[in-house]
Scaffold this active site. Structure first.
Site, mmCIF file in Angstrom:
data_model
loop_
_atom_site.group_PDB
_atom_site.id
_atom_site.type_symbol
_atom_site.label_atom_id
_atom_site.label_comp_id
_atom_site.label_asym_id
_atom_site.label_seq_id
_atom_site.Cartn_x
_atom_site.Cartn_y
_atom_site.Cartn_z
ATOM 1 N N PRO A 1 2.955 4.029 9.807
ATOM 2 C CA PRO A 1 3.856 5.140 10.156
ATOM 3 C C PRO A 1 3.447 5.921 11.404
ATOM 4 C CG PRO A 1 3.246 5.237 7.833
ATOM 5 C CD PRO A 1 2.362 4.219 8.469
ATOM 6 N N CYS B 1 2.001 2.929 2.394
ATOM 7 C CA CYS B 1 2.995 3.015 3.469
ATOM 8 C C CYS B 1 3.741 1.715 3.692
ATOM 9 C CB CYS B 1 2.325 3.480 4.762
ATOM 10 S SG CYS B 1 1.475 5.056 4.592
ATOM 11 N N ASN C 1 0.831 -1.201 0.000
ATOM 12 C CA ASN C 1 0.000 0.000 0.000
ATOM 13 C C ASN C 1 0.868 1.254 0.000
ATOM 14 O OD1 ASN C 1 0.899 -0.575 2.665
ATOM 15 N ND2 ASN C 1 -0.613 0.866 3.472
ATOM 16 N N GLU D 1 3.138 -1.270 4.702
ATOM 17 C CA GLU D 1 2.951 -2.195 5.814
ATOM 18 C C GLU D 1 1.834 -3.205 5.580
ATOM 19 O OE1 GLU D 1 -0.166 0.875 7.093
ATOM 20 O OE2 GLU D 1 1.485 0.622 5.679
#
Length: 777
Positions: free
Chosen positions: A657, A460, A458, A462
């Site tokens: 994040p 970010c 995605n 993760e």
């Protein structure tokens, strides 16, 4: 010196220095070693003219306290928060027509709910699911003293971004009420006999800052707004004109609702490929990425910021070289897309070729399917992107890649693997991206590999869940009851949905509350799946089939500093290993208990959860990796319980994040090291100093900052965590702008060999990187 104080109702009082002193005492209560006289001198210097307002007095206290914040006296940030709180209390009291007292700063809860439901700000569910008596009972549980946990930056962030306002922008909701409303909304479909207790438990978890909900949930839960509760999404684009444009439309709809988007383009044919037999007619993936770039810019997120989109491509795709140059500031602007982020999908075989300085071949996925003739059990054509290596050094991908290279009929571009890697590193030092996605590592650890494949991540990096494209099956005119309609039939793919929240490690671990905290977090996340209404139907369907969640963590460096553990140490690596094993055990157990109560996720059959392979793959049951907090016998018992009862959620663990919400909680972001001992938040007319959390003579020795840390130690800690994280981590690398190429390459090779599934940004002091708000859980 002012003579008069003007109250909000225009009532005037004589200016009283004694009352000013009492107010200062109240603000500084419990904040030892802060000098009241210094604060009052700053306040008096700011109060000019014959008359002042109460708001101006509060502001003078806030600004004066902020001016005194230093590394040596960090607690002035809490004094500033308290004066800002006073202002917030008074505004809410004025707007809601009640009297706020220092001992009782909150108004009645039930009138707030009824008024904001009537105004169309809160959802009706808050009144239909709870009686007046129940709402009043919950109001009695609201604890204003927990507002004192916020520092100034955290409270300001919460007030500006999350608290409910009326349609004129006036503050109506206070911090503890936001937490209670979130808890009420997330639990409103729970059985009536346990609903109130669950609301109280969720409120306990949030209000004590033991956890944070993700930004979409924090902002939208309980509110009658267009936004939704999930953080981000991942789409897989079909190699057809309909698929490409439908995907763009779906992405626009989700971006409008505030979601961050990941887009996998590895199935789209390359530049120069044929279309319906016409040679050299395809324009490749870059023009479609530019379309997505335009979507990101033009379809903003709820009118607040441009959309956030990350695009991913395989390193064996023919368009990879132009893809790597997407965000560079020189070259042909027609081949650039500056407003999207990009990630590269890397098999083990490529990293081996980089290390051995070997050649690497690039193919068009359309040509591979047409010429190689590989098919799945249903006769559907397969490309290289549909295979991965099931073991290190062995598997289907390297076999199929060798077949493709050996086929003289299959067009390809051959380059040196190290030259591609140099392009990657050049882009990372200039732009922070591309992200690195190690596809074989990811798929080997996928507990749901029986039901699909993971192609990318995605926004970010993760989230790691099964993906497949949605395919348009047919389009036809249908006449019924005299009405003619165009009916479009689609086969839904796996359109990934991310539902996130996070543990505040530096508060929850020292308080010893993980065993109580994790079960309520899992329930909150699971309820988001049922409550949320996603416009894109294949995303809604995927969400219901896998019920995936992503519990994360933040405040790792904060916790290590409190525990007196150096970042660059074997002790820190071992601490990570044991802590995240403990969290994962509690996660799996909580999801299993929820499955006993509500049923397992629909695609549980055939998964590694059902076979028990999830536990053996991670070394939990072989007796060779005995943890500090969880015994092998406990893991074996849990393995049997999961096989018997299932789990509620197909994926459980993902470390986001946590940018905004870690600021609210006053801690360090995610799994990152501290950026600076004293950072500054830039405002329009001033800068706000923000010291490291719990900075003291004791902790300062353990707060070595990000750019001074040997990144190999960060990789070792991430690798220790990765065994326990069924998805991935938003793991950043911090490097000097002048880092030698060989050193930089060694970091990437280390991360890959250590089994880390992805790396997020490469951060250097020369870069300014805009964070994803949606994943800021």
């Amino acid at each position: 010196m002012p003579q008069l104080v003007v109250k909000p109702n225009n009532r005037q009082l004589a200016f009283d220095e004694i009352r000013l002193s009492v107010y200062a005492d109240r603000n500084l209560k419990g904040l030892d070693m802060l000098d009241k006289e210094r604060l009052l001198r700053g306040v008096n210097a700011k109060l000019r003219g014959e008359q002042v307002t109460g708001e101006e007095i509060s502001s003078a206290f806030t600004m004066s306290a902020l001016e005194l914040v230093t590394k040596e006296e960090p607690n002035w940030k809490f004094a500033a928060a308290r004066s800002f709180l006073t202002s917030l209390y008074k505004k809410a009291a004025t707007n809601r027509r009640y009297k706020a007292y220092p001992e009782e700063p909150y108004g009645a809860f039930y009138p707030l709910i009824t008024e904001l439901v009537q105004k169309g700000i809160y959802r009706e569910d808050l009144l239909t699911s709870y009686t007046k008596e129940q709402i009043e009972e919950l109001g009695e549980c609201i604890d204003p003293s927990r507002d004192l946990l916020f520092d100034y930056i955290g409270l300001l962030t919460l007030a500006e971004r999350y608290l409910a306002t009326d349609f004129d922008g006036r503050v109506m909701e206070l911090p503890q009420e936001r937490y209670m409303v979130i808890a009420m909304f997330l639990m409103h479909n729970e059985p009536a006999d346990k609903r109130i207790d669950l609301v109280k438990e969720a409120y306990w978890a949030m209000s004590n800052l033991y956890m944070t909900a993700a930004t979409p949930t924090m902002s939208n839960a309980g509110k009658k707004v267009a936004g939704q509760l999930s953080s981000c999404f991942i789409d897989t684009v079909d190699d057809s004109l309909e698929g490409i444009f439908d995907s763009n439309t779906d992405i626009a709809r989700l971006s409008k609702m505030g979601g961050g988007i990941g887009v996998y383009l590895g199935k789209v044919r390359a530049r120069g490929s044929d279309i319906r037999g016409h040679k050299n007619t395809s324009s490749g993936v870059i023009p479609w990425i530019r379309q997505l770039n335009n979507t990101a810019v033009s379809v903003d997120q709820l009118g607040t910021r441009k959309g956030a989109i990350a695009v991913y491509l395989d390193v064996f795709h023919k368009d990879i070289l132009s893809f790597l140059d997407l965000k560079l500031n020189n070259g042909d602007e027609r081949m650039r897309a500056h407003d999207v982020f990009h990630g590269i999908c890397l098999p083990d075989l490529f990293m081996e070729a980089v290390e051995a300085r070997e050649e690497w071949s690039l193919f068009c996925p359309h040509e591979v399917k047409k010429i190689m003739g590989w098919k799945d059990e249903n006769g559907r054509p397969l490309g290289l992107e549909d295979f991965y290596d099931q073991a290190q050094g062995d598997g289907e991908f390297r076999q199929k890649y060798a077949e493709a290279v050996a086929n003289p009929q299959l067009p390809r571009i051959t380059v040196q693997a190290i030259d591609i890697m140099k392009r990657v590193m050049k882009s990372q030092l200039e732009t922070g991206t591309p992200y690195m996605f190690y596809r074989d590592t990811v798929n080997r650890a996928n507990p749901n590999s029986a039901h699909g494949m993971i192609y990318s991540s995605n926004l970010c990096t993760e989230i790691m869940q099964n993906q497949s494209p949605t395919v348009v099956e047919q389009e036809e005119l249908v006449t019924k009851d005299g009405q003619t309609r165009i009916v479009i039939s689609k086969i839904p793919g796996d359109f990934v949905v991310c539902n996130l929240n996070s543990i505040h490690l530096a508060r929850a671990v020292p308080a010893g509350v993980l065993e109580r905290l994790v079960p309520i977090q899992v329930r909150m996340l699971d309820n988001v799946i049922d409550i949320n209404n996603i416009e894109v139907l294949q995303a809604q369907y995927t969400n219901s089939q896998y019920r995936a969640v992503g519990l994360g963590t933040f405040g790792l460096h904060h916790l290590l500093a409190l525990e007196g553990i150096r970042w660059e140490s074997d002790e820190a690596v071992a601490y990570n290993d044991n802590l995240y094993e403990h969290i994962n055990y509690l996660l799996v157990k909580s999801s299993m208990e929820l499955a006993k109560e509500k049923g397992h996720y629909p695609k549980f059959k055939g998964s590694d959860w059902e076979s028990g392979e999830y536990f053996t793959f991670r070394g939990y049951t072989d007796g060779e990796h005995e943890g500090k907090f969880v015994t092998t016998e406990q893991w074996r018992e849990l393995q049997q319980e999961v096989q018997a009862n299932g789990v509620r959620n197909a994926w459980l663990f993902a470390i986001a994040p946590n940018g905004s919400t870690s600021i609210i909680a006053g801690s360090t972001a995610s799994i990152d090291p501290l950026y600076e001992l004293l950072s500054y938040e830039e405002k329009t007319t001033y800068k706000v100093a923000n010291p490291a959390p719990d900075l003291s003579e004791k902790t300062i020795w353990y707060y070595k900052t990000a750019f001074l840390i040997d990144q190999h130690w960060s990789i070792k800690m991430a690798a220790a965590r990765q065994r326990h994280v069924d998805q991935a981590q938003s793991f950043n690398l911090y490097v000097r702008p002048d880092i030698r190429a060989s050193e930089f390459l060694e970091l990437h090779l280390h991360a890959w060999k250590a089994g880390i599934k992805s790396t997020y940004y490469v951060r250097s002091r020369a870069l300014t990187i805009e964070e994803c708000e949606s994943c800021a859980s």
